[in-house]
Design a protein around this motif. Structure first.
Motif, PDB file in Angstrom:
ATOM      1  N   PRO A 250       8.435  -8.694   7.785  1.00 47.55           N
ATOM      2  CA  PRO A 250       8.699  -7.449   8.528  1.00 47.55           C
ATOM      3  C   PRO A 250       8.984  -6.304   7.557  1.00 47.55           C
ATOM      4  O   PRO A 250       9.555  -6.511   6.482  1.00 47.55           O
ATOM      5  N   GLN A 251       8.575  -5.094   7.942  1.00 52.40           N
ATOM      6  CA  GLN A 251       8.852  -3.908   7.131  1.00 52.40           C
ATOM      7  C   GLN A 251       9.326  -2.785   8.049  1.00 52.40           C
ATOM      8  O   GLN A 251       8.991  -2.747   9.231  1.00 52.40           O
ATOM      9  N   ASP A 252      10.105  -1.862   7.480  1.00 57.54           N
ATOM     10  CA  ASP A 252      10.568  -0.682   8.216  1.00 57.54           C
ATOM     11  C   ASP A 252      10.245   0.553   7.408  1.00 57.54           C
ATOM     12  O   ASP A 252      10.423   0.580   6.188  1.00 57.54           O
ATOM     13  N   GLY A 253       9.784   1.578   8.095  1.00 54.70           N
ATOM     14  CA  GLY A 253       9.452   2.825   7.420  1.00 54.70           C
ATOM     15  C   GLY A 253       9.619   4.011   8.344  1.00 54.70           C
ATOM     16  O   GLY A 253      10.113   3.896   9.467  1.00 54.70           O
ATOM     17  N   ARG A 254       9.182   5.143   7.857  1.00 51.03           N
ATOM     18  CA  ARG A 254       9.421   6.388   8.582  1.00 51.03           C
ATOM     19  C   ARG A 254       8.307   7.379   8.307  1.00 51.03           C
ATOM     20  O   ARG A 254       7.803   7.461   7.178  1.00 51.03           O
ATOM     21  N   ILE A 255       7.906   8.100   9.338  1.00 50.36           N
ATOM     22  CA  ILE A 255       6.954   9.195   9.187  1.00 50.36           C
ATOM     23  C   ILE A 255       7.617  10.439   9.752  1.00 50.36           C
ATOM     24  O   ILE A 255       8.094  10.439  10.894  1.00 50.36           O
ATOM     25  N   GLU A 256       7.669  11.487   8.965  1.00 50.81           N
ATOM     26  CA  GLU A 256       8.246  12.746   9.417  1.00 50.81           C
ATOM     27  C   GLU A 256       7.180  13.826   9.347  1.00 50.81           C
ATOM     28  O   GLU A 256       6.486  13.956   8.341  1.00 50.81           O
ATOM     29  N   PHE A 257       7.024  14.585  10.406  1.00 53.38           N
ATOM     30  CA  PHE A 257       6.028  15.653  10.388  1.00 53.38           C
ATOM     31  C   PHE A 257       6.379  16.713  11.416  1.00 53.38           C
ATOM     32  O   PHE A 257       7.262  16.530  12.253  1.00 53.38           O
ATOM     33  N   ARG A 258       5.687  17.818  11.330  1.00 58.20           N
ATOM     34  CA  ARG A 258       5.867  18.905  12.285  1.00 58.20           C
ATOM     35  C   ARG A 258       4.581  19.063  13.085  1.00 58.20           C
ATOM     36  O   ARG A 258       3.490  19.017  12.544  1.00 58.20           O
ATOM     37  N   ILE A 259       4.731  19.267  14.389  1.00 62.56           N
ATOM     38  CA  ILE A 259       3.573  19.456  15.252  1.00 62.56           C
ATOM     39  C   ILE A 259       3.947  20.461  16.330  1.00 62.56           C
ATOM     40  O   ILE A 259       5.019  20.369  16.938  1.00 62.56           O
ATOM     41  N   SER A 269       8.352  -0.022  12.640  1.00 63.98           N
ATOM     42  CA  SER A 269       8.808  -1.390  12.405  1.00 63.98           C
ATOM     43  C   SER A 269       7.620  -2.327  12.583  1.00 63.98           C
ATOM     44  O   SER A 269       6.943  -2.286  13.612  1.00 63.98           O
ATOM     45  N   THR A 270       7.348  -3.164  11.573  1.00 61.52           N
ATOM     46  CA  THR A 270       6.249  -4.122  11.664  1.00 61.52           C
ATOM     47  C   THR A 270       6.822  -5.531  11.793  1.00 61.52           C
ATOM     48  O   THR A 270       7.911  -5.821  11.283  1.00 61.52           O
ATOM     49  N   LEU A 271       6.071  -6.395  12.485  1.00 66.01           N
ATOM     50  CA  LEU A 271       6.509  -7.775  12.677  1.00 66.01           C
ATOM     51  C   LEU A 271       5.292  -8.697  12.662  1.00 66.01           C
ATOM     52  O   LEU A 271       4.375  -8.518  13.479  1.00 66.01           O
ATOM     53  N   PRO A 272       5.227  -9.682  11.744  1.00 64.38           N
ATOM     54  CA  PRO A 272       4.104 -10.632  11.736  1.00 64.38           C
ATOM     55  C   PRO A 272       4.139 -11.495  13.004  1.00 64.38           C
ATOM     56  O   PRO A 272       5.170 -12.080  13.338  1.00 64.38           O
ATOM     57  N   VAL A 273       3.003 -11.558  13.719  1.00 63.30           N
ATOM     58  CA  VAL A 273       2.906 -12.374  14.938  1.00 63.30           C
ATOM     59  C   VAL A 273       1.652 -13.249  14.841  1.00 63.30           C
ATOM     60  O   VAL A 273       0.967 -13.261  13.825  1.00 63.30           O
ATOM     61  N   ARG A 274       1.336 -13.947  15.905  1.00 64.16           N
ATOM     62  CA  ARG A 274       0.274 -14.962  15.890  1.00 64.16           C
ATOM     63  C   ARG A 274      -1.069 -14.409  15.443  1.00 64.16           C
ATOM     64  O   ARG A 274      -1.773 -15.028  14.665  1.00 64.16           O
ATOM     65  N   HIS A 275      -1.435 -13.225  15.912  1.00 64.40           N
ATOM     66  CA  HIS A 275      -2.781 -12.700  15.628  1.00 64.40           C
ATOM     67  C   HIS A 275      -2.759 -11.476  14.717  1.00 64.40           C
ATOM     68  O   HIS A 275      -3.698 -10.670  14.753  1.00 64.40           O
ATOM     69  N   GLY A 276      -1.723 -11.324  13.905  1.00 62.84           N
ATOM     70  CA  GLY A 276      -1.685 -10.197  12.981  1.00 62.84           C
ATOM     71  C   GLY A 276      -0.297  -9.592  12.907  1.00 62.84           C
ATOM     72  O   GLY A 276       0.702 -10.285  13.032  1.00 62.84           O
ATOM     73  N   GLU A 277      -0.250  -8.284  12.720  1.00 61.52           N
ATOM     74  CA  GLU A 277       1.023  -7.576  12.659  1.00 61.52           C
ATOM     75  C   GLU A 277       1.212  -6.735  13.911  1.00 61.52           C
ATOM     76  O   GLU A 277       0.326  -5.980  14.301  1.00 61.52           O
ATOM     77  N   MET A 278       2.378  -6.864  14.535  1.00 57.79           N
ATOM     78  CA  MET A 278       2.737  -6.010  15.664  1.00 57.79           C
ATOM     79  C   MET A 278       3.533  -4.832  15.129  1.00 57.79           C
ATOM     80  O   MET A 278       4.387  -4.992  14.258  1.00 57.79           O
ATOM     81  N   ILE A 279       3.255  -3.646  15.658  1.00 58.23           N
ATOM     82  CA  ILE A 279       3.945  -2.442  15.200  1.00 58.23           C
ATOM     83  C   ILE A 279       4.650  -1.791  16.381  1.00 58.23           C
ATOM     84  O   ILE A 279       4.067  -1.618  17.455  1.00 58.23           O
TER      85      ILE A 279
END
Length: 559
Positions: A250-259, A269-279
């Motif tokens: 699992p990994q945790d990260g951040r995206i900051e932007f202006r729109i 947040s990513t999580l390894p699951v049966r068929h790949g990575e869930m986000i």
């Protein structure tokens, strides 16, 4: 008649045959439509000559077909792949059904032979047009193919990486296909525009499912071929500064932007699951002004009670409820009112959801040992007047919070319990002694968020006796009936739009503290709280049902 374009003659004939309006009125409507560069159908609806549903019924009758409800379509991946998103948006069409020989397509006006011929040539197959209401059709197209505006590139991304991230930039900068870039940006833009709190990107054996939590409820918005999943994940991980090569942990990260002039924070947040990575992506719109207690939809007596608790010089004030129940928003609203130059306020948060000038906010970093308990110890050496702890998660944090309160500080925090009286049992389960709870605690606010009925499709109905009794109401209190949302384009056919809080405030009077010292059960504490004036959440919710703010179903579901 000579002023009417040839392509619009079937529409003109249908309207005049049905005596929708005088020919003079219709001629003026068509001419205004041409001048404004909109379709005659839009002008007819804008003038109120026909509703969208009435126009669809009239056109389907003249075309010898049926009017359809786009929200009732079974949009399989194969059906959606019969046309591309730009084509669907350009002609305002949606594939409805495919029997192998003919593709049935929902549109606003099936009496357009040129449209039918154009689609037949572009799609290289037989096409049958079906009438559909304009707004419902537009919403269904956006849901199936994404908002057309959302395909524009999100500008001014500010990628935020932790200072201790030493991964080689080249290692996590793969070349991502522009189509994948646009797809990811489309998903993010749609989430922001639909007031989404979380985006879930979930891989399965043959496809990737994208769901968004809107007003607390998960809604499926996209399905993509499974082969695109890894590219979607890679694009998001690049933006979040994560290690693209790592897919087993699992990994945790951040995206900051202006729109659109707003600051938006995405917590990845990513999580390894049966068929790949869930986000999972938490969407935090940090540019929105933090509301005061007067403006978050609370009854006046509750606002007075919360202010009474929040302004005390020492002690602990806790807000309880499940994840996503608005606990942090309530605390931020209280802190904004307390944010004066004569008080020093420190907060420990994970994550920092709003940035407030004048308040010193610290981000929790468990990965480097900077947790809540350690931050509270550091705070006490900084001479604060008020401390906010994002969440009391464990015994050590609870002990430090109580120590801070007993040494002359005012402490605010959140706790995961079902109601306000349940906070006592939760703290006891953590190992906190009853005398410490009684000595430090000022009050507990239990909170839930209920979905509001959509104003665009609200309708009244007569409730069943059992429904009224379950809410604790008398028949004389529901003479006007209850309300529900029928579903419309404005609320994506859900019947709900927006949310409203319901709360119950438990104030620690001498009687409540005596019960805590005796380790009294939660039910006994609740009974005493009601006797001393606490209004339970269910009763608050019942009042909102009677006034047409929410439904009985919502109140009974969450209280």
């Amino acid at each position: 008649m000579s002023l009417i374009h040839a392509e619009d003659e079937p529409l003109w004939e249908a309207l005049t045959s049905a005596h929708v309006a005088d020919e003079e009125v219709l001629t003026l409507a068509f001419q205004d439509a041409y001048d404004q560069k909109i379709t005659p159908e839009e002008e007819i609806i804008d003038r109120g000559l026909l509703s969208e549903e009435e126009l669809a019924m009239l056109l389907s009758k003249n075309a010898g077909t049926v009017a359809v409800d786009p929200t009732a379509a079974t949009l399989t991946e194969a059906l959606l792949n019969t046309m591309q998103s730009p084509l669907a948006h350009k002609f305002k069409i949606l594939p409805w059904a495919d029997d192998g020989d003919t593709l049935f397509i929902a549109c606003i006006n099936p009496l357009r032979p040129l449209l039918q011929e154009t689609l037949k040539n572009l799609l290289r197959r037989e096409v049958q047009l079906l009438a559909a209401p304009a707004s419902t059709l537009a919403a269904a197209i956006n849901r199936a193919y994404g908002d057309l505006e959302s395909h524009s590139v999100i500008s001014d991304f500010t990628i935020v990486r932790d200072s201790d991230d030493d991964d080689d930039d080249d290692e996590r900068s793969p070349v991502v296909d522009s189509a994948i870039t646009q797809l990811v940006e489309s998903i993010i833009m749609q989430a922001i525009r639909e007031r989404t709190s979380d985006i879930h990107i979930e891989p399965f054996e043959h496809e990737t499912q994208v769901r968004m939590r809107i007003d607390g409820t998960l809604v499926e918005t996209h399905r993509q071929p499974r082969l695109l999943h890894n590219s979607i994940c890679s694009r998001i991980k690049v933006l979040a500064g994560l290690n693209v090569a790592e897919s087993r942990l699992p990994q945790d990260g951040r995206i900051e932007f202006r729109i659109d002039g707003r600051s938006v924070d995405l917590r990845i947040s990513t999580l390894p699951v049966r068929h790949g990575e869930m986000i999972c992506v938490r969407v935090l719109d940090r540019s929105g002004s933090v509301l005061s207690l007067d403006r978050i939809g609370l009854p006046e007596e509750l606002v007075i009670g919360i202010r009474r608790q929040a302004t005390r010089p020492t002690g602990i004030f806790i807000v309880t409820g499940p994840t996503g129940s608005g606990k942090s928003t309530t605390l931020y609203a209280a802190l904004c009112e307390l944010n004066v130059s004569t008080d020093k306020i420190l907060t420990a948060e994970d994550p920092i959801e709003y940035e407030i000038d004048g308040i010193v906010q610290v981000q929790v970093h468990d990965s480097i040992g900077l947790g809540y308990s350690r931050l509270i110890r550091a705070f006490l050496r900084q001479d604060p007047d008020r401390i906010m702890i994002g969440e009391i998660r464990d015994t050590e944090t609870a002990a430090m919070a109580i120590q801070a309160a007993l040494t002359g500080h005012m402490v605010y925090s959140t706790l995961h319990t079902n109601d306000a009286p349940g906070a006592v049992a939760r703290l006891l389960d953590m190992g906190v002694e009853p005398f410490l709870i009684a000595a430090a605690m000022n009050g507990v606010l239990g909170q839930r968020l209920l979905r509001k009925i959509c104003d665009g499709c609200k309708a009244a109905y007569k409730p069943e006796k059992t429904e009224v009794e379950a809410l604790g109401l008398g028949q004389n209190e529901v003479e006007a009936g209850f309300f529900y949302g029928r579903g419309c384009a404005k609320c994506n056919m859900t019947g709900y739009r927006g949310r409203v809080p319901i709360q119950e405030l438990l104030e620690f009077t001498p009687e409540i503290k005596t019960l805590v010292l005796r380790r009294a059960p939660t039910s006994t504490i609740r009974q005493q709280a009601v006797r001393q004036g606490m209004v339970p959440m269910r009763l608050q919710g019942a009042r909102l049902v009677v006034t047409g703010v929410t439904t009985a179903e919502e109140v009974l579901k969450y209280t």
